[in-house]
Design an enzyme around this catalytic site. Structure first.
Site: not given
Ligand code: ACO
Length: 428
Positions: A364, A307
């Protein structure tokens, strides 16, 4: 003691006030930055460090896993309040008295029908259309049937627009589903509670009486409360920014629905179930998918994990997990997908990749499992989220208009070609 932040550019110092929120959050107020520096701007793609507004609606502390609406904890609201009380609280700032709540509900009910011509618009959609597209279109279409724009200086007009959309939105959501399911379009029953009525509008068959299960209603009520607001997320920021051009409430909400649709935001609840189903089809090997999620050359992400703001357990996920267990037990549903979800959660919570990046299950991860148990099809999950988020969007839109915020218009840093002269096509 007033705090000051100093920015030094090319040896010249500029001072900016540091403001403090009621929960002691500090923010550098850079409103005058461009004016005093002669055009220097800030850059922050994804707004990870940028506050777009001051807001008194929702407080969340992602490090500690705290979420409060108007000061009340999400845990207490989910346990003791119902969705309409929470909607009133978010929108108007205080919990309603009994009389206020009754009037609110009765005003909403008085608007719980939509113009019959809306059915013609719905009729034009293919059956396979995604219900989020249908819902955002119908919400926009409502404007055509309610053309007077809201005078935001009139609390009465604002209130009327709010109860109107709270009355009509569940009808549109249920119709988006009924169209897809090939069921006749129906209206609700004003003798029922808001959530119970919604369930009936969704599932009532023309040939039989519909009976609501109180455990199901309670669980859905909780889900809607947990989704009701989450401060300046993607869809809420969209609602505020669209509304900041003085666009009306309904079109601003329609824009919010579209923003919510994406799989990185509200669409994640659908993506979670699709992911769990794919894992099941592939033999249920959770370890394989954990490896894929960690492999940087693989675009796969563990949906429902991570998140932008929570770097701790999403407090909503904890409540939903308990609720999911209750509903599945009550309905006698044994869902192999729940076992896969639990397995993935356990592995992720023990895996250094996820632990180091503070990736925990989000709201979610379990909500889809409840929706599935209730017989709600996967592509209706995000419309369910929209139904829950509606009061939050309204509250944020209202706050933005009452505070007379300026039109949202971010800056950029241009990195394209500098001036070049045009060559006619035959000279290129
Ligand atoms: N699975 C694997 N790796 C992940 C995940 C995941 N679900 N989420 C983040 N990471 C990793 C990224 O690859 C990144 O790794 P790095 O530092 O080695 O490059 C690190 O964790 C940080 O991730 P970011 O994408 O920079 O985090 P950001 O805050 O931009 O994204 C997000 C948050 C979009 C929710 C992300 O965690 C994601 O894509 N999750 C899956 C989709 C999801 O469940 N969305 C619902 C969110 S809740 C809502 O909107 C109601």
């Amino acid at each position: 003691m007033s705090r000051i932040a100093t920015i030094e550019i090319d040896g010249k110092k500029y001072e900016f006030p540091v403001i403090e929120g009621t929960e002691n959050e500090l923010a550098i107020d850079i409103k005058t930055l461009r004016a005093v520096t002669g055009g220097v701007t800030t850059i922050d793609p994804g707004y990870k460090n940028t506050g777009s507004c001051e807001s008194a609606i929702t407080f969340l502390n992602g490090e500690e896993g705290i979420l409060r609406y108007r000061g009340y904890s999400i845990e207490e609201l989910a346990e003791k309040a119902d969705f309409l009380e929470v909607a009133y609280l978010l929108i108007f700032g205080e919990l309603p008295t009994k009389e206020e709540l009754e009037k609110f509900h009765s005003d909403i009910k008085s608007h719980a029908i939509v113009d019959e011509d809306i059915k013609k618009i719905l009729d034009g959609f293919p059956k396979a259309a995604h219900p989020m597209g249908v819902l955002s279109s119908l919400t926009s279409a409502l404007v055509a049937f309610n053309p007077t724009s809201v005078n935001v200086d009139s609390e009465e007009e604002m209130y009327n627009a709010i109860v109107r959309i709270l009355g009509k939105f569940p009808v549109l959501t249920a119709w988006a589903y009924r169209k897809q399911a090939g069921l006749p379009l129906d209206y609700g029953d004003n003798s029922l509670g808001y959530v119970e009525n919604f369930m009936k509008m969704m599932f009532k068959k023309p040939t039989e009486e519909y009976k609501c299960n109180p455990v199901v209603v309670d669980s859905l009520d909780k889900l809607l409360i947990l989704h009701a607001d989450h401060e300046q997320n993607c869809s809420t920021s969209t609602v505020r920014i669209v509304g900041s051009s003085n666009a009306g409430l309904f079109v601003s909400l329609s824009a919010g629905i579209n923003a919510l649709w994406g799989p990185l935001h509200g669409g994640a609840n659908q993506a979670v179930i699709e992911m769990l189903e794919a894992i099941k089809e592939d033999g249920g090997d959770t370890k394989k998918y954990m490896s894929k999620a960690k492999d940087k050359s693989d675009p796969f992400r563990l949906m429902g994990f991570g998140h932008r703001v929570y770097k701790n357990f999403d407090p909503r996920a904890k409540i939903i997990k308990v609720s999911a267990d209750k509903v599945l037990h009550e309905l006698g549903v044994e869902d192999p997908i729940l076992d896969i979800a639990k397995g993935l959660e356990k592995e992720a919570l023990e895996d250094t990749y996820f632990v180091d990046r503070k990736l925990y299950p989000n709201v979610d991860f379990y909500s889809g499992i409840i929706y599935r148990a209730l017989g709600i099809p996967t592509d209706m999950f995000t419309p369910m989220f929209a139904l829950g988020r509606l009061p939050g969007w309204i509250a944020q839109w209202r706050e933005m208009r009452l505070r007379k915020e300026p039109i949202g218009r971010p800056r950029q840093v241009y990195i394209g070609e500098t001036y070049r002269s045009f060559k006619k096509v035959e000279d290129r």
